[in-house]
Design an enzyme around this catalytic site. Structure first.
Site, PDB file in Angstrom:
ATOM      1  N   ARG A 129       7.723  -7.105   3.378  1.00 33.42           N
ATOM      2  CA  ARG A 129       6.298  -6.984   3.699  1.00 33.42           C
ATOM      3  C   ARG A 129       5.775  -8.252   4.363  1.00 33.42           C
ATOM      4  O   ARG A 129       4.813  -8.190   5.143  1.00 33.42           O
ATOM      5  CB  ARG A 129       5.479  -6.641   2.458  1.00 33.42           C
ATOM      6  CG  ARG A 129       4.067  -6.153   2.781  1.00 33.42           C
ATOM      7  CD  ARG A 129       3.317  -5.718   1.544  1.00 33.42           C
ATOM      8  NE  ARG A 129       3.483  -4.314   1.237  1.00 33.42           N
ATOM      9  CZ  ARG A 129       2.604  -3.361   1.548  1.00 33.42           C
ATOM     10  NH1 ARG A 129       1.501  -3.662   2.210  1.00 33.42           N
ATOM     11  NH2 ARG A 129       2.812  -2.118   1.199  1.00 33.42           N
ATOM     12  N   GLU A 173      -5.917  -5.454  -2.278  1.00 32.07           N
ATOM     13  CA  GLU A 173      -5.183  -6.552  -1.663  1.00 32.07           C
ATOM     14  C   GLU A 173      -5.754  -7.098  -0.350  1.00 32.07           C
ATOM     15  O   GLU A 173      -5.751  -8.313  -0.142  1.00 32.07           O
ATOM     16  CB  GLU A 173      -3.728  -6.121  -1.425  1.00 32.07           C
ATOM     17  CG  GLU A 173      -2.950  -5.923  -2.699  1.00 32.07           C
ATOM     18  CD  GLU A 173      -1.568  -5.346  -2.432  1.00 32.07           C
ATOM     19  OE1 GLU A 173      -0.573  -5.943  -2.872  1.00 32.07           O
ATOM     20  OE2 GLU A 173      -1.486  -4.273  -1.792  1.00 32.07           O
TER      21      GLU A 173
END
Length: 772
Positions: free
Chosen positions: A320, A723
């Site tokens: 990621r 997030e």
């Protein structure tokens, strides 16, 4: 005639967190508040005092001689498989048998009548080992020939090397990005109660009940149906309770079954911090080529991460980081490589953003480098490199950016924050202020939403309607303070058209919803909200069919509204209608399910559509630094964040505010430091500094982009919020960099490493002034 009566707690309205009053009055029950049964025992971990060694043996004589000690739990007591690795790589034992791999590694557990007895007895073991050389940081590990903990990833598009060579401008650099401790208010805890046969119930504080269930079954050597994991709420998680709880659940369960007594394990804060993983720290080498206008032509990046002694979740975390190394910018030619390095430190793990922030900040560093090299305002360089229309909308992993709202979002914040005028005023101020220097930065974020492990993008829910009209809601997500339960209950309330207060939100338990995904990746509401809605729609479909048959009306003549059900010309209260449906033997319970559509990912090729959609945001922050001490403060922050069509604006704003402060802390005061022996020295609130209330921006303006609506069919067209706003804290880091650069008249990029502690700021100032 238009309806004027409404329900309380409908979606898209402000609704107080369902446990808010309990939180502030101390009435909220956490795992440690559960009453312990007669004869319950306590466990405490015994840990290593070296970073790397061959384990020759442990003498427990003094431990067992301690009054109140019932026994010691070791690897030999694991009835099943001695492994709790979340990815099944068999590289993370509950307790090691022959090799110590980090300072503070759990080696055994003491079981005693009280926690204090167990804690003190654990210090009495005599550990015999042969000390081996160790490597603590990722570059040392790379140089020492340590292996990767999992397979690295490569993302590539275009002709990188020719583009790098042909560009008129090129900058190479290295950036160190620090890790971060989760510092949740409630530490790790597990409380296991043995049952008959193979059964065991584990109450714990975990973001991933199903994984804890499977891990306990794995170490006990029993099927998953013998293990029940319950989570009412957590006192914070931030990713630190996604896989790290496995150890504590396993220890409590093994001990409970061995002694046939309930067992609780709760480490103190020091052991919690030394024995559990953190955000991955990275060392990133970047090579960026650009034209004279500052538009990027090619990027080559190498991301070396400190992963720790085992893989844990380092594979998807480092993946990621690469997925977000573009942030909001189009790279015509790009090559990105991850290096997930094994080190002799605790295995790092999930943390809010899951590697994404480490990728985003490097994208912003490259923009900053280009701005200084070309003499431009960094915001102009950012805008010149934003993703655009066809030809400039393909990510390094070959997913098209189809929902880009950056131009409008940034333009609006640029205007409302008065960025241009303030920047000009700051430059003028810095010319006449010899000691205090100011900086300002406006930074964007584009963050992909979905688990990159495609199979995790599913959820279940269970909804009961009782015959008095009250509603019981259970789903696979976990509540850790973020308001997930409140949002899902709002969805259910609106779908049934009843008041929020009618719905009872119950603990997350593997007994009711199986095979759940972690409450992580910002997907809790997306997944569980849709699953709950699916369950409600099943029940409503049955109720509508019952009404049509009983009242002889068409389906479109049956309408749920404001605690009533309108059937043709008749109107019944919701309670009365449900009672009649029950008497007619209509099933009033349903298990809902949802899986995210469209997503797919081929890791071997480095191509696919790993994300269902993107969430966007921007922050403008202003700072002042003291060039004599390196100290600084954040004067003002303006945020405009995209949450789609917000399910609960007040909760979403709270998430944005909290994420920003936590992201700011990661990049400023939160420094993890190991000594040469491999001991984590920042292992308590006394040595590890999270932001205080006094560290928040003096002026803090947070707004949601209320004009945004998710183009994908998410729950009520909302977007994830957990997030993405974390990375808005990068605006503070970039503003600090501008303030430092002012001491050399903005002639070069200061190249601050993160976190930009006052010491690092002071050293950067001295370096640019030529005094060191």
């Amino acid at each position: 005639m238009k309806d004027t009566v409404s329900i309380t707690g409908a979606a898209h309205t402000d609704r107080i967190h369902d446990s808010a009053s309990k939180h502030v009055t101390g009435a909220a029950d956490y795992t440690d508040d559960i009453a312990m049964p007669e004869g319950a025992l306590h466990a405490y971990l015994g840990v290593s005092d070296v970073a790397h060694a061959k384990l020759r043996g442990i003498d427990y004589t003094n431990v067992l001689a301690t009054p109140g000690v019932v026994g010691v739990l070791t690897a030999d007591d694991v009835p099943g498989v001695n492994d709790i690795s979340p990815t099944g790589l068999n590289d993370e034992p509950v307790f090691p048998t022959d090799l110590i791999q980090f300072h503070g590694q759990p080696l055994f557990a003491v079981i005693a009548e009280t926690r204090e007895i167990a804690r003190h007895a654990a210090e009495k073991a005599k550990i015999d080992c042969e000390v081996l050389p160790h490597a603590l940081d990722p570059i040392a590990a790379l140089n020492a020939g340590y292996p990767h903990v999992t397979a690295p990833l490569k993302l590539e598009r275009g002709d990188v090397d020719p583009a790098l060579d042909a560009a008129p401008n090129r900058v190479k650099g290295r950036m160190a990005v620090g890790g971060q401790d989760h510092m949740y208010l409630e530490g790790h805890i597990a409380f296991a109660i043995p049952g008959e046969d193979d059964d065991v119930i584990v109450n714990c504080s975990t973001q991933h009940p199903s994984e804890a269930q499977h891990m306990v079954a794995h170490v006990l050597g029993v099927p998953s149906n013998a293990v029940v994991v319950n989570v009412r709420r957590m006192g914070g998680g931030f990713g630190g309770k996604e896989s790290q709880m496995n150890l504590f659940c396993a220890v409590a369960a093994i001990a409970a079954k061995k002694w046939n007594r309930a067992v609780k394990i709760r480490p103190d804060r020091d052991q919690d911090m030394t024995a559990t993983g953190k955000r991955h720290d990275f060392v990133i080498d970047y090579d960026v080529a650009f034209d004279d206008a500052g538009r990027i032509q090619a990027v080559d990046g190498s991301f070396v991460a400190r992963c720790g002694f085992s893989a844990d979740l380092s594979g998807p975390v480092t993946d990621r980081a690469l997925f977000h190394a573009d942030n909001a910018y189009f790279y015509p030619n790009v090559r990105l490589n991850s290096h997930p390095m094994k080190t002799n430190t605790v295995s790092n793990t999930a943390f809010r953003g899951f590697g994404g922030p480490q990728g985003v900040i490097v994208a912003e560093r490259m923009i900053e480098e280009i701005a200084y090299a070309t003499g431009q305002d960094p915001l102009d360089v950012r805008k010149a490199n934003f993703y655009g229309c066809e030809g400039r909308n393909l990510t390094p992993y070959h997913q098209e950016v189809e929902d880009n709202i950056l131009d409008r979002l940034i333009g609006e914040l640029e205007e409302t924050s008065a960025y241009r005028q303030r920047r000009a005023d700051i430059i003028a101020f810095n010319k006449t202020s010899p000691v205090l220097k100011k900086g300002i930065a406006l930074t964007p974020v584009k963050f992909g939403i979905s688990f990159t492990a495609t199979w995790y993008n599913q959820a279940g829910a269970l909804v009961h309607v009782y015959n008095d009209g009250s509603i019981h809601l259970n789903h696979g997500g976990t509540e850790m303070g973020q308001g997930l339960n409140t949002k899902v209950a709002q969805v259910v309330a609106e779908a049934f058209q009843v008041d929020f207060e009618r719905i009872k939100i119950t603990k997350t338990t593997t007994e009711k919803v199986p095979n759940t995904s972690a409450t992580a990746a910002s997907s809790g509401t997306d997944l569980n909200g849709m699953a709950a809605l699916n369950a409600v729609e099943q029940i409503k479909e049955r109720l509508t069919a019952f009404a049509c048959e009983t009242w002889n009306v068409a389906p479109e003549e049956v309408r749920f509204h404001a605690n009533q059900v309108h059937i043709g010309k008749d109107t019944l209260s919701f309670d009365a209608f449900i009672k009649q449906a029950y008497l007619a033997r209509v099933q009033l319970s349903a298990a809902g399910f949802y899986k995210t559509p469209k997503i797919h990912w081929d890791r071997a090729k480095g191509q696919g559509r790993p994300f269902y959609y993107y969430a966007y945001g921007a922050a403008c922050s202003e700072v002042t630094i003291d060039t004599l001490t390196g100290e600084y403060r954040v004067e003002r922050t303006d945020i405009l964040h995209d949450v789609g069509r917000s399910l609960n604006p007040v909760l979403d704003k709270g998430q944005v505010e909290g994420a920003f402060i936590q992201g700011m802390g990661w990049l400023t005061t939160e420094e993890l430091w190991w000594d040469d022996a491999g001991r984590l020295r920042t292992h308590a609130p006394s040595t590890y500094k999270i932001p205080l209330a006094s560290d928040r921006p003096r002026v803090f303006n947070v707004n949601l982009a209320d004009w945004s609506e998710n183009r994908e069919l998410t729950i009520k067209r909302s977007k994830a919020v957990g997030e993405p706003p974390f990375m808005l804290g990068i605006s503070v880091f970039e503003a600090l960099s501008m303030a430092v650069a002012s001491v050399a008249d903005y002639s070069e990029c200061p190249r601050l490493d993160a976190p930009a502690t006052p010491e690092r700021v002071l050293m950067a100032v001295a370096r640019l002034q030529g005094t060191v």
